[in-house]
Design a protein around this motif. Structure first.
Motif, short mmCIF file in Angstrom:
data_model
loop_
_atom_site.label_atom_id
_atom_site.label_comp_id
_atom_site.label_asym_id
_atom_site.label_seq_id
_atom_site.Cartn_x
_atom_site.Cartn_y
_atom_site.Cartn_z
N MET A 149 -10.62 2.92 3.18
CA MET A 149 -9.24 2.83 2.72
C MET A 149 -8.44 4.05 3.20
SD MET A 149 -7.32 0.77 0.97
CE MET A 149 -5.69 0.76 0.25
N SER A 150 -9.07 5.21 3.19
CA SER A 150 -8.37 6.41 3.66
C SER A 150 -8.06 6.34 5.14
CB SER A 150 -9.21 7.66 3.34
OG SER A 150 -10.39 7.69 4.11
N ILE A 151 -8.97 5.74 5.92
CA ILE A 151 -8.73 5.55 7.35
C ILE A 151 -7.56 4.58 7.56
CG2 ILE A 151 -9.72 4.69 9.51
CD1 ILE A 151 -12.48 5.53 8.40
N ALA A 152 -7.52 3.51 6.75
CA ALA A 152 -6.43 2.55 6.85
C ALA A 152 -5.09 3.21 6.54
CB ALA A 152 -6.68 1.38 5.90
N ILE A 153 -5.04 4.02 5.47
CA ILE A 153 -3.79 4.68 5.08
C ILE A 153 -3.32 5.63 6.19
CG2 ILE A 153 -2.78 6.33 3.45
CD1 ILE A 153 -4.57 5.06 1.29
N ALA A 154 -4.28 6.35 6.79
CA ALA A 154 -3.92 7.26 7.88
C ALA A 154 -3.39 6.49 9.08
CB ALA A 154 -5.14 8.09 8.29
N SER A 155 -3.98 5.33 9.37
CA SER A 155 -3.55 4.51 10.51
C SER A 155 -2.16 3.93 10.31
CB SER A 155 -4.55 3.37 10.73
OG SER A 155 -5.85 3.88 10.97
N HIS A 177 0.43 5.44 8.88
CA HIS A 177 1.45 6.47 8.67
C HIS A 177 2.74 6.09 9.40
CE1 HIS A 177 3.29 10.38 8.16
NE2 HIS A 177 2.24 10.78 7.44
N ARG A 178 3.89 6.32 8.75
CA ARG A 178 5.18 5.96 9.35
C ARG A 178 5.45 6.71 10.64
NH1 ARG A 178 8.53 2.72 6.57
NH2 ARG A 178 8.19 2.41 4.33
N VAL A 224 0.84 -1.21 0.00
CA VAL A 224 0.00 0.00 0.00
C VAL A 224 0.87 1.25 0.00
CG1 VAL A 224 -1.66 1.32 1.38
CG2 VAL A 224 -1.99 -1.14 1.06
N TYR A 225 1.95 1.23 0.78
CA TYR A 225 2.89 2.37 0.78
C TYR A 225 3.40 2.66 -0.63
CZ TYR A 225 3.68 3.27 5.79
OH TYR A 225 3.56 3.65 7.09
N GLU A 226 3.72 1.59 -1.34
CA GLU A 226 4.35 1.74 -2.65
C GLU A 226 3.36 2.19 -3.74
OE1 GLU A 226 7.74 -1.75 -1.99
OE2 GLU A 226 5.97 -2.12 -3.26
#
Length: 606
Positions: A559-565, A567-568, A522-524
């Motif tokens: 999906m946006s909540i997952a990406i926010a969760s 975060h590096r 997902v990061y990539e």
């Protein structure tokens, strides 16, 4: 005799007050959730005054409300966990207040308390005599629609909804942190309640209206809990014992004599054993004695848990699992067992469960797997934890076993909300905060209604913002800062929850066959603006979801909540409070998702 007469008069007074048709509360079915409240659940308190001889100790009250004695003692300004209580002593009971969908159009605000029906119990009796009108029998019927009030079975589990409310955003901005649940008594006035709790009549009327009747639940807005004045232990003991002074003195004399005799016998026995060992030239410790010492030590470690959980005999668990037969294994060292007509999950472990027991003792939430009891086997120094049994197994199995029926998108959303609520509770409403440290789909269990509960607190840590060199966890779920620097915080659970969201969306495992983590992929691949992301998300979504008629915007929101969760930077990840709020807005069980418009950038900015 005077004490018995007091309780008899008190019971008559309560009977006539409660039975009087002029004193019925105006609200009997429950209270709707506050509009614009800060979250779907919150930590609050109920004011409670024990009455009757069966409620005059903290252990009885903690059992009734499914919390530990310490969780009542601290906010109630009680210094001893074992001192007796007096009738009408003032207590603050901690509650986890949640919004619950009762009908398709109704959400009621209450704390779910599981109560096991005993002989002679009715909804009315338990509501009035045990919970002292913090709920009503009508509301119990409402939240238990499948139960017949006139045909209750002993041992049956019933949800009793304790009335409560969470503050709104406006109230929080005005320094209102709690809405204390208080039952309006016959001689109360709004001004007297305001004075007792350090609130104002204006604030109380704003929250409850001006038509407050006897036995209504009043929600008292306060910025902090007032300090309760408690009777001194010495005066309580004197009042309780004065009528039996002669019996007590006699008993003390008998016990004193017995104590002296036991000391003499013990001394003689020790001297005899010493001479015997010297005679035989033996210096080795007796194995049976060693086992006894180990057993005593283990029981001492968990002494604080003995008042809340059932202590099983090893023979009971051995019989329940057919001798811990491998055919009864659920997973690893967890066995399915049948005890007194109910199924349980029995976890066998070498003695390392002390911390887990201490953490489980102070948590109580509908989205956490409930611990029913434990057993210590001194022969092998094994500990057995007995949990409630959840029929539908783990989320991992439901998502990744091809033989299982695929979960619908709505069901996955509901599961995500359940997990988030459980994590929010241990992060925000335990003192000190609890970090689970092993949040993964195989530790999420599903009950008969497919509601999710968090299991396995074996790695959990009480307290956060610490560092450790002993890195534990499961590959694919471990947060980068914990893996590299050993930083323990609630944000590592948030990261793991983000991975579970990816599993729910994609139907794929956290680690693929090549050993690559799902979150790394997902990061990539998921960078750029929202329009460019939408085609990528469609390719990422589980085929079973695409075959449904669900809105792609709904999936994009999660999906946006997952990406926010994920975060590096841990400080950039949302808290579980924010996640619960965002998921509930996205959950099409509550609203039309296409109208919400929660973008990725809005979540990332939290």
């Amino acid at each position: 005799m005077r004490l018995l007469l007091f309780f008899f008069i008190l019971h008559l007074h309560n009977f006539f007050q409660i039975s009087s048709p002029q004193t019925l509360p105006k609200n009997t079915t429950g209270y709707t959730c506050n509009l614009n409240q800060t979250a779907s659940s919150c930590q609050t308190y109920a004011f409670f005054q024990p009455m009757g001889p069966n409620q005059l100790d903290l252990a009885s009250i903690s059992d009734l409300f499914s919390v530990s004695r310490a969780m009542i003692a601290k906010p109630s300004n009680i210094t001893s966990l074992t001192s007796p209580l007096v009738p009408n002593q003032q207590l603050f009971i901690p509650l986890t207040c949640t919004c619950n969908s009762v009908h398709t159009t109704t959400t009621l605000s209450y704390a779910k308390l599981n109560y096991t029906i005993k002989k002679g119990d009715t909804f009315y009796f338990v509501s009035t005599n045990l919970f002292h009108n913090l709920t009503t029998y009508q509301s119990v019927e409402t939240v238990n629609p499948n139960l017949v009030p006139i045909n209750l079975t002993i041992g049956q589990d019933v949800i009793f909804p304790i009335f409560c409310k969470c503050p709104t955003k406006t109230q929080v901005q005005n320094q209102v942190n709690y809405l204390i649940s208080y039952v309006f008594q016959p001689f109360d006035s709004v001004s007297s309640i305001a004075s007792r709790f350090g609130s104002t009549t204006t604030l109380i009327v704003e929250v409850n209206g001006d038509d407050i009747r006897t036995w209504d639940t009043v929600f008292v807005p306060v910025s902090r809990l007032p300090e309760l004045t408690q009777p001194s232990p010495t005066s309580v003991s004197f009042d309780h014992m004065s009528d039996r002074r002669g019996e007590v003195i006699g008993l003390e004399i008998v016990l004193g004599v017995c104590g002296v005799l036991l000391i003499l016998i013990g001394g003689l026995w020790t001297y005899r054993e010493s001479l015997w060992r010297k005679k035989l030239g033996k210096n080795k410790v007796d194995p049976e004695s060693k086992k006894f010492e180990v057993g005593v030590s283990l029981m001492a470690d968990v002494s604080d848990c003995l008042d809340k959980y059932k202590v099983y005999k090893f023979e009971e668990l051995h019989e329940a699992t057919h001798g811990f037969d491998e055919r009864w294994v659920i997973k690893g060292s967890v066995f399915k067992g049948y005890i007194d007509g109910k199924w349980y999950a029995i976890k066998k472990m070498k003695w390392n469960a002390c911390e887990e027991l201490k953490i489980l003792q102070k948590v109580n939430h509908g989205n956490l797997v409930m611990l029913e009891g434990f057993c210590i086997d001194t022969d092998d120094s094994n500990c057995y934890l007995v949990y409630e049994y959840l029929e539908n197994g783990s989320l991992y199995t439901r998502l990744h076993d091809s033989k299982k029926e695929r979960l619908s998108w709505r069901r996955r959303l509901r599961i995500a909300v359940d997990i988030a609520n459980g994590l929010q509770y241990i992060h925000e409403h335990t003192i000190p905060r609890v970090v689970h440290k092993d949040v993964k789909s195989s530790n999420i269990l599903l009950d008969a209604q497919m509601r999710a509960k968090i299991a396995n607190f074996g790695l959990a840590k009480s307290g956060c913002n610490a560092m450790t060199r002993h890195i534990v966890g499961t590959q694919g779920y471990v947060a980068p800062e914990y893996l590299s620097d050993g930083i323990v915080s609630t944000k590592m659970d948030v990261f793991s929850f983000g991975v579970i969201l990816l599993e729910l969306i994609s139907g794929r495992e956290a680690i693929n066959d090549q050993g690559k983590a799902l979150w790394v992929e997902v990061y990539e691949n998921f960078n750029g603006n929202e329009e460019k992301l939408k085609p990528k998300v469609k390719a990422f979504i589980d085929d079973a979801i695409l075959r449904e008629s669900c809105s792609i915007d709904s999936v994009m929101n999660v999906m946006s909540i997952a990406i926010a969760s994920l975060h590096r930077d841990p400080s950039r990840r949302p808290s579980m409070v924010d996640i619960v709020y965002a998921l509930c807005k996205s959950d099409d069980l509550f609203t039309d998702l296409s109208e919400v418009g929660l973008s990725q950038h809005q979540v990332l900015a939290r």
